[in-house]
Design an enzyme around this catalytic site. Structure first.
Site, PDB file in Angstrom:
ATOM      1  N   ASP A 194      -7.994  -5.192  -0.243  1.00 42.59           N
ATOM      2  CA  ASP A 194      -8.457  -6.088  -1.318  1.00 42.59           C
ATOM      3  C   ASP A 194      -8.124  -7.553  -1.072  1.00 42.59           C
ATOM      4  O   ASP A 194      -8.571  -8.419  -1.828  1.00 42.59           O
ATOM      5  CB  ASP A 194      -7.822  -5.642  -2.649  1.00 42.59           C
ATOM      6  CG  ASP A 194      -8.366  -4.291  -3.083  1.00 42.59           C
ATOM      7  OD1 ASP A 194      -7.564  -3.422  -3.478  1.00 42.59           O
ATOM      8  OD2 ASP A 194      -9.586  -4.094  -2.982  1.00 42.59           O
ATOM      9  N   HIS A 210       0.855  -1.193   0.000  1.00 41.02           N
ATOM     10  CA  HIS A 210       0.000   0.000   0.000  1.00 41.02           C
ATOM     11  C   HIS A 210       0.888   1.238   0.000  1.00 41.02           C
ATOM     12  O   HIS A 210       1.926   1.255   0.639  1.00 41.02           O
ATOM     13  CB  HIS A 210      -0.905   0.020   1.246  1.00 41.02           C
ATOM     14  CG  HIS A 210      -2.065   0.945   1.094  1.00 41.02           C
ATOM     15  ND1 HIS A 210      -1.969   2.292   1.339  1.00 41.02           N
ATOM     16  CD2 HIS A 210      -3.337   0.714   0.687  1.00 41.02           C
ATOM     17  CE1 HIS A 210      -3.148   2.850   1.093  1.00 41.02           C
ATOM     18  NE2 HIS A 210      -3.991   1.922   0.697  1.00 41.02           N
TER      19      HIS A 210
HETATM   20  C1  SDX Z   1      -6.164   0.003  -3.126  1.00 40.27           C
HETATM   21  O1  SDX Z   1      -4.326   4.485  -2.207  1.00 40.27           O
HETATM   22  C2  SDX Z   1      -5.258   3.883  -1.611  1.00 40.27           C
HETATM   23  O2  SDX Z   1      -5.716   4.234  -0.539  1.00 40.27           O
HETATM   24  C3  SDX Z   1      -5.858   2.710  -2.377  1.00 40.27           C
HETATM   25  C4  SDX Z   1      -6.900   1.885  -1.621  1.00 40.27           C
HETATM   26  C5  SDX Z   1      -8.147   2.682  -1.381  1.00 40.27           C
HETATM   27  O3  SDX Z   1      -8.858   2.368  -0.405  1.00 40.27           O
HETATM   28  O4  SDX Z   1      -8.472   3.555  -2.230  1.00 40.27           O
HETATM   29  O5  SDX Z   1      -6.368   1.471  -0.375  1.00 40.27           O
HETATM   30  C6  SDX Z   1      -7.316   0.656  -2.423  1.00 40.27           C
HETATM   31  O6  SDX Z   1      -5.917   0.320  -4.255  1.00 40.27           O
HETATM   32  C7  SDX Z   1      -5.314  -0.992  -2.366  1.00 40.27           C
HETATM   33  C8  SDX Z   1      -4.081  -1.495  -3.209  1.00 40.27           C
HETATM   34  C9  SDX Z   1      -4.577  -2.607  -4.154  1.00 40.27           C
HETATM   35  N1  SDX Z   1      -3.519  -2.982  -5.095  1.00 40.27           N
HETATM   36  C10 SDX Z   1      -2.863  -4.156  -4.982  1.00 40.27           C
HETATM   37  O7  SDX Z   1      -3.045  -4.975  -4.084  1.00 40.27           O
HETATM   38  C11 SDX Z   1      -1.894  -4.416  -6.127  1.00 40.27           C
HETATM   39  C12 SDX Z   1      -0.586  -4.963  -5.549  1.00 40.27           C
HETATM   40  N2  SDX Z   1       0.081  -3.909  -4.807  1.00 40.27           N
HETATM   41  C13 SDX Z   1       0.976  -3.072  -5.491  1.00 40.27           C
HETATM   42  O8  SDX Z   1       1.059  -3.054  -6.837  1.00 40.27           O
HETATM   43  C14 SDX Z   1       1.537  -1.881  -4.720  1.00 40.27           C
HETATM   44  O9  SDX Z   1       1.837  -2.301  -3.453  1.00 40.27           O
HETATM   45  C15 SDX Z   1       0.660  -0.645  -4.665  1.00 40.27           C
HETATM   46  C16 SDX Z   1       0.210  -0.245  -6.029  1.00 40.27           C
HETATM   47  C17 SDX Z   1      -0.513  -0.881  -3.805  1.00 40.27           C
HETATM   48  C18 SDX Z   1       1.490   0.465  -4.041  1.00 40.27           C
HETATM   49  O10 SDX Z   1       2.501   0.767  -4.924  1.00 40.27           O
HETATM   50  P1  SDX Z   1       3.643   1.845  -4.580  1.00 40.27           P
HETATM   51  O11 SDX Z   1       3.335   2.568  -3.326  1.00 40.27           O
HETATM   52  O12 SDX Z   1       3.896   2.630  -5.820  1.00 40.27           O
HETATM   53  O13 SDX Z   1       4.866   0.955  -4.221  1.00 40.27           O
HETATM   54  P2  SDX Z   1       5.887   0.350  -5.291  1.00 40.27           P
HETATM   55  O14 SDX Z   1       5.144  -0.263  -6.448  1.00 40.27           O
HETATM   56  O15 SDX Z   1       6.919   1.397  -5.584  1.00 40.27           O
HETATM   57  O16 SDX Z   1       6.527  -0.846  -4.438  1.00 40.27           O
HETATM   58  C19 SDX Z   1       7.601  -0.613  -3.529  1.00 40.27           C
HETATM   59  C20 SDX Z   1       8.430  -1.895  -3.556  1.00 40.27           C
HETATM   60  C21 SDX Z   1       8.869  -2.277  -4.967  1.00 40.27           C
HETATM   61  O17 SDX Z   1      10.037  -3.074  -4.851  1.00 40.27           O
HETATM   62  P3  SDX Z   1      11.498  -2.351  -5.040  1.00 40.27           P
HETATM   63  O18 SDX Z   1      11.466  -1.622  -6.376  1.00 40.27           O
HETATM   64  O19 SDX Z   1      11.635  -1.393  -3.852  1.00 40.27           O
HETATM   65  O20 SDX Z   1      12.490  -3.478  -5.001  1.00 40.27           O
HETATM   66  O21 SDX Z   1       7.624  -3.007  -3.104  1.00 40.27           O
HETATM   67  C22 SDX Z   1       7.438  -3.923  -4.171  1.00 40.27           C
HETATM   68  C23 SDX Z   1       7.763  -3.197  -5.451  1.00 40.27           C
HETATM   69  O22 SDX Z   1       8.243  -4.116  -6.453  1.00 40.27           O
HETATM   70  N3  SDX Z   1       6.031  -4.321  -4.137  1.00 40.27           N
HETATM   71  C24 SDX Z   1       5.581  -5.560  -4.333  1.00 40.27           C
HETATM   72  C25 SDX Z   1       4.205  -5.479  -4.141  1.00 40.27           C
HETATM   73  N4  SDX Z   1       3.850  -4.225  -3.853  1.00 40.27           N
HETATM   74  C26 SDX Z   1       4.986  -3.508  -3.852  1.00 40.27           C
HETATM   75  N5  SDX Z   1       6.235  -6.706  -4.655  1.00 40.27           N
HETATM   76  C27 SDX Z   1       5.437  -7.811  -4.775  1.00 40.27           C
HETATM   77  N6  SDX Z   1       4.092  -7.817  -4.599  1.00 40.27           N
HETATM   78  C28 SDX Z   1       3.438  -6.670  -4.280  1.00 40.27           C
HETATM   79  N7  SDX Z   1       2.113  -6.671  -4.112  1.00 40.27           N
END
Ligand code: SDX
Length: 393
Positions: free
Chosen positions: A329, A272
């Site tokens: 989710d 998140h």
């Molecule tokens: C919602 O914003 C909100 O409030 C949203 C929400 C709401 O109520 O409106 O809460 C609802 O959208 C919840 C999120 C649902 N999405 C997912 O579950 C999809 C999977 N999660 C991600 O794609 C990710 O965690 C996000 C999109 C939620 C957040 O992305 P960020 O903040 O841009 O973080 P990032 O992608 O830069 O990740 C940071 C690191 C990265 O690794 P490094 O580059 O540092 O090595 O964490 C890793 C990412 O690769 N990472 C994951 C991961 N999520 C982040 N690696 C594996 N699996 C994951 N799910």
């Protein structure tokens, strides 16, 4: 010239506005609507009461809640010409495509919805119509998907019961409303109702900042929510759990995939932008999943896979270092599935819940007369060059 512009892609460190609606503390895992903790609202309130709280800022008196609820009941019918638009969609259309199209189409039926009149009467009428018609249209998208006859709303049922009736009843037989399911729907909708400046809410505010209509702004928000990184994740989570189940239930294989930078696979429902601790909503939904499945006498193997995946990720250094926890989710689809809602409808359920939040945030932005959103950029393209006639290219 980039002297005065700083780029903050994804707005990770940018505050877009001031708001009095929802408070998040990502480190502590705190979520409050208008100051009330989500844990108390989820257990003690109803969705319409929380919608009123978010939109108008206070918990309603019984008279205010009755008036709000009765007004919504009176507007649940959708103009018959909207059905004609609806009938034009193929039955395989994704429900979110239909939802965003029809919500925007409502601007063609209600001149008040595109009026610049920000009087309380006009805003309240637009709010009531949208709160009332989204569930009807949402249930229709399901019936369209299933090839079943559409149901008209029933004014003798409350909001959640009416939605379930429109979703699952058939003209050929009596439909029994299950109070366990009504309670679960209320709780899930409450938990999704607002979340400060998330992607879809920021979209609603940006579109609305051009003085665009509430319906048009919400239609844009629905499309942002549909994205698999945002609300679309709840559908992706169950599809991921089903893939793990088909693959023999080996969660370690999928954890490894999620950690592999060369593999685009992510552990959906994890991570998140704000919560660097447990998403408080995920905790409540995880407990509710156990309760609902037990009450309905359902044992879903996906729940066990989800719990194993959670345990594995919470102890794995990759996830621990990056503070990746289950988000809203991760478990919600388990409950939707137990209620009989298909995966294509999961993000529609998210939109149903998030609607009062979008409305409250749009209303606050307009009442605060915030300027039109128009960010700058750092230009990285070609410098000044002359046009060349086509024969010289
Ligand atoms: C919602 O914003 C909100 O409030 C949203 C929400 C709401 O109520 O409106 O809460 C609802 O959208 C919840 C999120 C649902 N999405 C997912 O579950 C999809 C999977 N999660 C991600 O794609 C990710 O965690 C996000 C999109 C939620 C957040 O992305 P960020 O903040 O841009 O973080 P990032 O992608 O830069 O990740 C940071 C690191 C990265 O690794 P490094 O580059 O540092 O090595 O964490 C890793 C990412 O690769 N990472 C994951 C991961 N999520 C982040 N690696 C594996 N699996 C994951 N799910």
């Amino acid at each position: 010239q980039t002297g005065y512009i700083t780029i903050d892609s994804g707005y990770k460190n940018t505050g877009a506005t001031k708001s009095a609606i929802t408070f998040l503390d990502g480190e502590e895992g705190i979520l409050r609507y208008r100051g009330y903790p989500i844990e108390q609202l989820a257990e003690q309130s109803s969705f319409l009461e929380v919608a009123y709280l978010l939109i108008y800022g206070t918990l309603p008196t019984q008279a205010e809640l009755d008036e709000f609820s009765n007004q919504i009941t009176k507007h649940t019918l959708v103009h018959e010409d909207v059905r004609k638009i609806f009938d034009g969609f193929p039955s395989a259309a994704h429900p979110m495509a239909i939802l965003s199209s029809l919500i925007c189409a409502l601007t063609a039926f209600y001149p008040e919805s595109v009026s610049p009149d920000l009087s309380k009467e006009n805003i309240d009428l637009n709010v009531i119509r949208l709160m009332a018609k989204l569930p009807t249209i949402a249930a229709w998208t399901y019936k369209n998907n299933m090839g079943h006859p559409l149901n008209y709303p029933r004014n003798d049922l409350d909001y959640a019961a009416n939605f379930l009736y429109m979703m699952f009843s058939f003209p050929t037989e009596k439909y029994e409303i299950n109070p366990v399911v009504v309670r679960a729907i209320n709780k899930l909708l409450i938990l999704h109702a607002d979340h400060e400046q998330n992607c879809s809410t920021s979209t609603v505010r940006l579109v609305g900042s051009a003085n665009a209509s509430l319906y048009g702004s919400v239609s844009a928000g629905i499309n942002a929510l549909w994205g698999p990184l945002h609300g679309g994740a709840n559908q992706e989570v169950v599809e991921m759990l089903e893939a793990i189940q088909r693959d023999g239930g080996d969660t370690s294989k999928f954890i490894a995939k999620a950690k592999d930078k060369n593999d685009p696979f992510r552990l959906m429902g994890f991570g998140h932008r704000v919560y660097k601790n447990f998403d408080p909503r995920a905790k409540i939904i995880k407990k509710a999943a156990d309760e609902v499945l037990t009450a309905l006498g359902i044992s879903d193997p996906l729940l066990k896979i989800a719990q194993e995946l959670e345990q594995a990720a919470l102890t794995d250094p990759y996830f621990v270092e990056r503070k990746l926890y289950p988000n809203v989710d991760f478990y919600s689809g388990i409950i939707y599935k137990a209620i009989g809602i298909p995966t294509e409808m999961f993000t529609v359920m998210f939109a149903l819940g998030r609607l009062p939040g979008w409305i409250a945030q749009w209303k606050e932005m307009r009442e605060n007369k915030e300027p039109i959103g128009r960010p700058r950029q750092v230009y990285t393209g070609e410098l000044d060059r002359d046009y060349t006639p086509i024969e010289q290219r």
